[in-house]
Write a protein that holds these residues in place. Structure first.
Motif, short mmCIF file in Angstrom:
data_model
loop_
_atom_site.label_atom_id
_atom_site.label_comp_id
_atom_site.label_asym_id
_atom_site.label_seq_id
_atom_site.Cartn_x
_atom_site.Cartn_y
_atom_site.Cartn_z
N SER A 111 -6.23 14.79 -14.01
CA SER A 111 -5.65 16.14 -13.96
C SER A 111 -5.95 16.90 -15.25
N GLY A 112 -6.11 16.17 -16.35
CA GLY A 112 -6.41 16.81 -17.63
C GLY A 112 -7.85 16.62 -18.07
N ALA A 113 -8.67 16.03 -17.22
CA ALA A 113 -10.06 15.74 -17.58
C ALA A 113 -10.98 16.89 -17.20
N SER A 114 -12.15 16.91 -17.82
CA SER A 114 -13.16 17.91 -17.48
C SER A 114 -14.54 17.28 -17.28
N ALA A 115 -14.64 15.97 -17.42
CA ALA A 115 -15.93 15.28 -17.31
C ALA A 115 -16.55 15.48 -15.94
N ASP A 116 -17.87 15.53 -15.90
CA ASP A 116 -18.58 15.66 -14.62
C ASP A 116 -18.40 14.41 -13.77
N VAL A 117 -18.40 13.25 -14.43
CA VAL A 117 -18.28 11.96 -13.74
C VAL A 117 -17.22 11.12 -14.43
N VAL A 118 -16.35 10.51 -13.65
CA VAL A 118 -15.36 9.56 -14.16
C VAL A 118 -15.71 8.19 -13.59
N LEU A 119 -15.73 7.18 -14.46
CA LEU A 119 -16.03 5.82 -14.02
C LEU A 119 -14.77 4.97 -14.05
N TRP A 155 -26.92 0.44 -21.53
CA TRP A 155 -26.85 0.35 -20.07
C TRP A 155 -25.87 -0.71 -19.59
N LYS A 156 -25.93 -1.88 -20.17
CA LYS A 156 -25.11 -2.98 -19.65
C LYS A 156 -23.63 -2.82 -19.99
N ASN A 157 -23.30 -1.84 -20.82
CA ASN A 157 -21.88 -1.52 -21.06
C ASN A 157 -21.30 -0.67 -19.94
N PHE A 158 -22.18 -0.08 -19.12
CA PHE A 158 -21.71 0.89 -18.13
C PHE A 158 -22.16 0.60 -16.69
N ASP A 159 -23.21 -0.22 -16.51
CA ASP A 159 -23.88 -0.25 -15.22
C ASP A 159 -23.01 -0.72 -14.06
N ARG A 160 -22.03 -1.57 -14.32
CA ARG A 160 -21.22 -2.10 -13.21
C ARG A 160 -20.26 -1.06 -12.63
N SER A 161 -20.07 0.04 -13.33
CA SER A 161 -19.24 1.11 -12.79
C SER A 161 -20.06 2.31 -12.34
N LEU A 162 -21.36 2.30 -12.63
CA LEU A 162 -22.23 3.39 -12.18
C LEU A 162 -22.73 3.08 -10.77
N THR A 163 -21.78 2.92 -9.88
CA THR A 163 -22.03 2.53 -8.50
C THR A 163 -21.21 3.41 -7.56
N PHE A 164 -21.50 3.30 -6.29
CA PHE A 164 -20.72 4.00 -5.27
C PHE A 164 -19.23 3.74 -5.44
N HIS A 165 -18.86 2.50 -5.77
CA HIS A 165 -17.45 2.13 -5.85
C HIS A 165 -16.81 2.54 -7.16
N GLY A 166 -17.62 2.81 -8.18
CA GLY A 166 -17.06 3.14 -9.49
C GLY A 166 -17.05 4.61 -9.84
N ILE A 167 -17.84 5.41 -9.12
CA ILE A 167 -18.03 6.81 -9.50
C ILE A 167 -17.01 7.72 -8.82
N THR A 168 -16.43 8.61 -9.61
CA THR A 168 -15.64 9.74 -9.11
C THR A 168 -16.30 11.01 -9.65
N CYS A 198 -27.08 11.62 -12.32
CA CYS A 198 -28.12 11.62 -13.34
C CYS A 198 -28.09 12.84 -14.24
N VAL A 199 -27.62 13.97 -13.74
CA VAL A 199 -27.61 15.21 -14.54
C VAL A 199 -26.24 15.50 -15.12
N ALA A 200 -25.34 14.54 -15.09
CA ALA A 200 -24.01 14.73 -15.68
C ALA A 200 -24.13 14.93 -17.19
N HIS A 201 -23.42 15.92 -17.70
CA HIS A 201 -23.39 16.14 -19.15
C HIS A 201 -22.34 15.27 -19.82
N THR A 202 -21.29 14.96 -19.08
CA THR A 202 -20.19 14.18 -19.65
C THR A 202 -19.74 13.12 -18.65
N ILE A 203 -19.56 11.90 -19.14
CA ILE A 203 -19.18 10.75 -18.32
C ILE A 203 -17.99 10.07 -18.99
N LEU A 204 -16.90 9.96 -18.26
CA LEU A 204 -15.65 9.42 -18.81
C LEU A 204 -15.37 8.05 -18.22
#
Length: 343
Positions: A111-119, A155-168, A198-204
Motif C-alpha cells: 500500500s505504501g510501495a511504488s516499485a514496478d515489481v515486488v518479489l 543473479w543468484k540472490n534473486f532468481d528464485r523469486s523472479l518467477t511466475f510465483h514470486g512476481i507481483t 525486464c524493463v522494471a526500474h525498481t524491484i522490491l
C-alpha cells in the motif's frame, strides 16, 4: 469505498476440486475492502463457477467472475489484468493457494510501495512425496528497492523469486507496457515472468512467503510426460519471447531477457533430449531450435552451449530425467554451482 491494494487474478479451467481452497486462502475478513479477487472462468464445463458465486455473494465488492470462451491460461491472465482494480496485481492458479497469514503484512507493505515489481517467497508442496521447499531471494538489504542492473549483478540472490510465483506487478506498470500473453498455449508463465519485468526500474524484494505452489501431480502441465507431449508449446513461447526482445534496447533488460530465454531453452533441451524415448529425434529437435535462435540471439546460444554438450552426452548414455535430477540435487553439484539451500 476503500482503495483496492491488491488484485488477485485466478485463471480457472475445470478447477472444481481446488477452487474453494484457493479462494478461502484469500479471505482476510477485516481487509477484504483492499482486496480485488478476479476469477477468470476460461470456458469450464465442470460447474466450478458456482463455487465462485458463493464468494461473490459474501464479498460482492471484493470478488468477481469473468466468464469467457476457452483460450488458455495466458488469455485468462490477459482478461484479468484488464479488469484489475488494485494498485498491484498477482496471478494465482486455481489449484494453488496463498499463505493467508502473510496477506495483511503484504497489503501493508505494498500500500505504501511504488516499485514496478515486488518479489515474494513461495513454497512448493509436492503432493506425491510431501516434500516442501522454500523458494526465497537473498538480497543484501531486504526491503529496499533494487535496479535491474543490481539484480543481474547478483543473479543468484534473486532468481528464485523472479518467477511466475514470486512476481507481483504494479498494475499500471504492467498495463503501460501493453503485455499480451500468448493464448492457447501452455508455459506462457515464462513470458509473464519476463515481460514487462525486464524493463522494471525498481524491484522490491520481500521476505514474505505468499504463494503456495502445488506440484507432484502427473496431470499438471509441469509433469515430465505433459512437457514432452506439449514440447511444441515450449518452443512457441521461446519464439515469442525472442520476438518480444527485439524492441528492447536497455542493456540490463536485454541481459534479463536472455537469461530467462536461456532458462526456458534449458527446460526444452532437458525434456527433448532426456525424456523423449526416440533419443535421436530429441537431439534433432533441439538442434533445429538452436539453429533458429542462433539467427535471432547468438548470446543465448553461447550461454546454453556448455549445457547442450553435457545433455548430449547424457542423451547418448541413455541417462533419463530421474538420473539428471539426482545430479542436480547432489551436494557436490550445488557446492560447485554456489547454489543457495532450499532449507
Amino acid at each position: 469505498m476503500s482503495e483496492k491494494i491488491l488484485s488477485v487474478i485466478i485463471p480457472s479451467y475445470n478447477s472444481k476440486p481446488y477452487l474453494d481452497k484457493c479462494l478461502a486462502s484469500l479471505i482476510v475478513p477485516d481487509r477484504m475492502d483492499q482486496m480485488d479477487i478476479i476469477v477468470v472462468n476460461d470456458g469450464s464445463t465442470d460447474g466450478s463457477e458456482a463455487i465462485c458465486q458463493d464468494y461473490i455473494n459474501r464479498y460482492p465488492d471484493s470478488v468477481s467472475l469473468i466468464n469467457k470462451e476457452n483460450g488458455g491460461h495466458g488469455s485468462a491472465i490477459n482478461a484479468g489484468s484488464e479488469a484489475a482494480r488494485g494498485k498491484y496485481m498477482k496471478v494465482l492458479d486455481a489449484d494453488d493457494w496463498f499463505n493467508t497469514e502473510s496477506i495483511p503484512e503484504f497489503l501493508d507493505i505494498i500500500s505504501g510501495a511504488s516499485a514496478d515489481v515486488v518479489l515474494t517467497c513461495h513454497h512448493t508442496i509436492n503432493i506425491s512425496t510431501g516434500e516442501i521447499k522454500n523458494w526465497r531471494c537473498f538480497p543484501d538489504e531486504p526491503g529496499r528497492e533494487y535496479t535491474m542492473e543490481e539484480v543481474m549483478g547478483n543473479w543468484k540472490n534473486f532468481d528464485r523469486s523472479l518467477t511466475f510465483h514470486g512476481i507481483t506487478y504494479r498494475t499500471e506498470f504492467y498495463r503501460e507496457h501493453g503485455v499480451k500473453l500468448a493464448e492457447n498455449v501452455f508455459y506462457e508463465d515464462h513470458e509473464y515472468a519476463t515481460y514487462p519485468c525486464c524493463v522494471a526500474h525498481t524491484i522490491l524484494p520481500l521476505g514474505l512467503f505468499i504463494y503456495e505452489y502445488r506440484i507432484g501431480d502427473v496431470s499438471q502441465s509441469v509433469s515430465a510426460e505433459n512437457q514432452l507431449k506439449r514440447i511444441d508449446h515450449t518452443k512457441m513461447v521461446i519464439v515469442k519471447m525472442l520476438k518480444n526482445r527485439v524492441d528492447i534496447t536497455d542493456q540490463w533488460a536485454l541481459e534479463y531477457c536472455d537469461k530467462k530465454i536461456h532458462l526456458l531453452l534449458l527446460s526444452f533441451m532437458v525434456t527433448s533430449m532426456l525424456c523423449d524415448p526416440d533419443r535421436k529425434k530429441g537431439v534433432a529437435r533441439v538442434d533445429q531450435l538452436m539453429g533458429y535462435i542462433a539467427k535471432k540471439d547468438r548470446h543465448v546460444v553461447e550461454m546454453t552451449m556448455s549445457h547442450y554438450k553435457i545433455l548430449k552426452l547424457l542423451n547418448a548414455a541413455h541417462v533419463g530425467l530421474e538420473g539428471y535430477n539426482r545430479m542436480l540435487n547432489s551436494k557436490l553439484y550445488n557446492k560447485l554451482r554456489h547454489n543457495k539451500s532450499f532449507d
